[in-house]
Design a protein around this motif. Structure first.
Motif, PDB file in Angstrom:
ATOM      1  N   LYS A 142      70.979 -46.365 -23.639  1.00  0.00           N
ATOM      2  CA  LYS A 142      70.962 -45.127 -24.441  1.00  0.00           C
ATOM      3  C   LYS A 142      69.590 -44.455 -24.432  1.00  0.00           C
ATOM      4  O   LYS A 142      69.276 -43.636 -25.303  1.00  0.00           O
ATOM      5  CB  LYS A 142      71.413 -45.394 -25.885  1.00  0.00           C
ATOM      6  CG  LYS A 142      72.841 -45.905 -25.979  1.00  0.00           C
ATOM      7  CD  LYS A 142      73.815 -44.894 -25.397  1.00  0.00           C
ATOM      8  CE  LYS A 142      75.253 -45.386 -25.470  1.00  0.00           C
ATOM      9  NZ  LYS A 142      75.543 -46.453 -24.497  1.00  0.00           N
ATOM     10  N   GLU A 143      68.772 -44.769 -23.432  1.00  0.00           N
ATOM     11  CA  GLU A 143      67.466 -44.127 -23.277  1.00  0.00           C
ATOM     12  C   GLU A 143      67.585 -42.944 -22.327  1.00  0.00           C
ATOM     13  O   GLU A 143      67.988 -43.097 -21.170  1.00  0.00           O
ATOM     14  CB  GLU A 143      66.441 -45.130 -22.735  1.00  0.00           C
ATOM     15  CG  GLU A 143      65.048 -44.543 -22.616  1.00  0.00           C
ATOM     16  CD  GLU A 143      64.037 -45.530 -22.054  1.00  0.00           C
ATOM     17  OE1 GLU A 143      62.843 -45.191 -22.017  1.00  0.00           O
ATOM     18  OE2 GLU A 143      64.450 -46.646 -21.655  1.00  0.00           O
ATOM     19  N   ASP A 144      67.243 -41.760 -22.802  1.00  0.00           N
ATOM     20  CA  ASP A 144      67.339 -40.534 -22.030  1.00  0.00           C
ATOM     21  C   ASP A 144      66.047 -40.333 -21.240  1.00  0.00           C
ATOM     22  O   ASP A 144      64.998 -40.054 -21.811  1.00  0.00           O
ATOM     23  CB  ASP A 144      67.586 -39.352 -22.975  1.00  0.00           C
ATOM     24  CG  ASP A 144      67.795 -38.041 -22.231  1.00  0.00           C
ATOM     25  OD1 ASP A 144      67.522 -38.001 -21.014  1.00  0.00           O
ATOM     26  OD2 ASP A 144      68.228 -37.064 -22.864  1.00  0.00           O
ATOM     27  N   LEU A 145      66.125 -40.455 -19.915  1.00  0.00           N
ATOM     28  CA  LEU A 145      64.950 -40.321 -19.057  1.00  0.00           C
ATOM     29  C   LEU A 145      65.054 -39.126 -18.118  1.00  0.00           C
ATOM     30  O   LEU A 145      64.368 -39.072 -17.097  1.00  0.00           O
ATOM     31  CB  LEU A 145      64.759 -41.602 -18.226  1.00  0.00           C
ATOM     32  CG  LEU A 145      64.422 -42.865 -19.004  1.00  0.00           C
ATOM     33  CD1 LEU A 145      64.406 -44.072 -18.074  1.00  0.00           C
ATOM     34  CD2 LEU A 145      63.082 -42.728 -19.711  1.00  0.00           C
ATOM     35  N   PHE A 146      65.912 -38.167 -18.447  1.00  0.00           N
ATOM     36  CA  PHE A 146      66.097 -37.024 -17.561  1.00  0.00           C
ATOM     37  C   PHE A 146      64.939 -36.039 -17.753  1.00  0.00           C
ATOM     38  O   PHE A 146      65.028 -35.065 -18.501  1.00  0.00           O
ATOM     39  CB  PHE A 146      67.449 -36.368 -17.815  1.00  0.00           C
ATOM     40  CG  PHE A 146      68.576 -37.206 -17.308  1.00  0.00           C
ATOM     41  CD1 PHE A 146      69.022 -37.069 -15.996  1.00  0.00           C
ATOM     42  CD2 PHE A 146      69.176 -38.158 -18.113  1.00  0.00           C
ATOM     43  CE1 PHE A 146      70.046 -37.852 -15.521  1.00  0.00           C
ATOM     44  CE2 PHE A 146      70.199 -38.939 -17.646  1.00  0.00           C
ATOM     45  CZ  PHE A 146      70.638 -38.794 -16.337  1.00  0.00           C
ATOM     46  N   ASP A 147      63.866 -36.341 -17.046  1.00  0.00           N
ATOM     47  CA  ASP A 147      62.628 -35.581 -17.140  1.00  0.00           C
ATOM     48  C   ASP A 147      62.219 -35.153 -15.735  1.00  0.00           C
ATOM     49  O   ASP A 147      62.413 -35.906 -14.775  1.00  0.00           O
ATOM     50  CB  ASP A 147      61.533 -36.463 -17.769  1.00  0.00           C
ATOM     51  CG  ASP A 147      60.271 -35.689 -18.076  1.00  0.00           C
ATOM     52  OD1 ASP A 147      59.521 -35.387 -17.124  1.00  0.00           O
ATOM     53  OD2 ASP A 147      60.028 -35.401 -19.257  1.00  0.00           O
TER      54      ASP A 147
END
Length: 470
Positions: free
Chosen positions: A272-277
């Motif tokens: 559940k970690e959002d890494l869309f960078d």
């Protein structure tokens, strides 16, 4: 009391049978589950709970998109300056199926054995500056596994951030028997780790059916790997086989972003970690012009993307279709497509291992030989070690390399990843390798199948009854 328990079991069996029939799944799979549950109810119910339920597929797909974790514009197909390509309609079909565009700014390298792939991957890892992302089905606590572990630890000490995503069932040895193997790596602050759908009770859970069979490595968002090879000595030296034939793809370019996207979606699913960078999608540094389209398949996709790609390739073939697969358990649609292609006059050649690694699956696969041969498909048994590559070559139009086997589990249940190659150079290389492998194979004939003892034919046919389950 005994009568009450029997009545309760009867109601449970009837209820589960109603659910199975109402799911409108493949009739073959439905019939197989009904037979198992009716005739061996306790075992059948347990197996269905662990392996048969598919309630997560649409729920996971919609949950991922509802989370709005994707970069802006990731759902739109970018404009292309290659509008005259013969493969354009095929590319568009695949895009509509999995939302991954065909890319044409790539350098590609193909590896057909483990040692050169491992050496090159370790060289790329040692050159990493920002991040390394790894996703594997199997990572073993052996010399090969230790080489990778130590290389990653060295980069972590240099400040490179490393993320590792492993399937706990596939990696059961380091999960339960060699728990300290990855510890030197995992305790480092620059290393993040997660199991994909972990088993809370060893080997037993409802989610055991949804295994992550993908093999992905992404380095600095520039270089990426995918294919059929896991991390272990057998993939490099053959293990109990004299040698190991496989296929792995190295990419530098735009398609590395596609593999990065798949990894980050899987990482979000697990953590559940959002890494869309944007930092993970840097500007492409390549002058390559190879065409690559990444195709993920599994419960995180709306459609059966890889199965549809295989089906389309078989139907698109006009002259030649070359298939390399370690397991052959096609569904009715793919089986019909293969036979129809041969009957249309397409030269369909299928390369299959002579020695099995999973005996029951091998028996089931062998049961398909006779009807394929009758239709005109040519089948060859590879005799130089074990054949683990998953390759399909359709004329000079498109070729596929990846993790997905030609069986029910890969096509409809597991998380898989394939790469479609559109450049003539890559297609020619795969075709050349196929015919080199044929030098170490013998052709199967209908006469030898007809001369088999009745009990072998019965054994193979019996194993085939469980095709949707294995």
């Amino acid at each position: 009391m005994e009568l009450f328990l029997s009545f309760l079991l009867f109601l449970l069996v009837v209820s589960v049978c109603v659910v199975i029939i109402s799911n409108n799944k493949n009739p073959v799979a439905t019939t197989a589950w009904l037979i198992v549950i009716i005739f061996v109810p306790l075992i059948g119910l347990l197996l269905y709970l662990l392996l048969g339920m598919n309630y997560r597929k649409n729920r996971l797909y919609h949950k991922l998109f509802a989370a709005n974790i994707f970069p802006q514009g990731s759902r739109q197909r970018p404009a292309s300056d290659h509008s005259s390509r013969r493969s354009e309609r095929f590319e568009q079909m695949v895009y509509r199926s999995c939302l991954q565009p065909a890319t044409f700014h790539n350098e590609t390298e193909l590896y057909f054995s483990g040692e050169p792939w491992l050496k090159q991957m370790l060289r790329d890892i040692r050159q990493a500056k920002h991040h390394i992302h790894l996703e594997f089905f199997i990572w073993k606590a052996d010399n090969t596994g230790q080489l990778l572990r130590d290389a990653l630890l060295e980069k972590a000490r240099e400040g490179v951030h490393i993320r590792i995503l492993l399937d706990r069932l596939g990696c059961w040895r380091i999960a339960y028997l060699h728990r300290h193997f990855l510890k030197p790596l995992l305790v480092h602050p620059n290393v993040s780790f997660s199991w994909f759908y972990p088993t809370r009770v060893p080997f037993i859970q409802v989610r055991i059916n949804y295994r992550n069979h993908r093999k992905i490595v992404v380095i600095d968002g520039q270089v990426a790997y995918t294919g059929g090879m896991n991390i272990g000595d057998e993939y490099v030296a053959g293990g109990r086989f004299s040698s190991w034939r496989d296929a792995q793809l190295r990419i530098r370019g735009e398609a590395a972003h596609s593999l990065q996207m798949v990894f980050l979606i899987d990482w979000y699913t697990a953590t559940k970690e959002d890494l869309f960078d944007p930092v993970y999608f840097p500007a492409v540094e390549t002058e390559g012009r190879r065409g690559v389209q990444i195709v993920p398949g599994g419960p995180d996709q709306k459609w059966e993307s890889i199965a549809q790609a295989y089906f389309a390739m078989i139907n698109e073939a006009k002259h030649e279709l070359l298939i390399t697969t370690p397991y052959l358990i096609p569904d009715d649609a793919l089986l019909m497509a293969l036979k129809t292609a041969a009957l249309r006059g397409v030269d369909v050649k299928l390369l299959f291992p002579a020695r099995p690694d999973h005996v029951f699956v091998y028996w089931a696969s062998s049961s398909y030989f006779d009807e394929l041969l009758q239709a005109g498909v040519k089948i060859y048994l590879y005799q130089r070690g074990f054949l683990h590559a998953k390759i399909m070559v359709c004329d000079n139009l498109v070729a596929s390399v990846g993790s997905a086997n030609l069986d029910f589990r890969s096509l409809y249940t597991n998380f898989e990843i394939n790469a479609l190659l559109y450049s003539p150079e890559d297609i020619l290389l795969l075709r050349t390798q196929f015919f080199q492998d044929l030098r170490h194979a013998r052709e199967v004939t209908r006469e030898e199948l007809q001369q088999q003892p009745w009990w072998i034919r019965f054994r193979n046919s019996f194993a085939r009854l469980f095709s949707p389950l294995i």
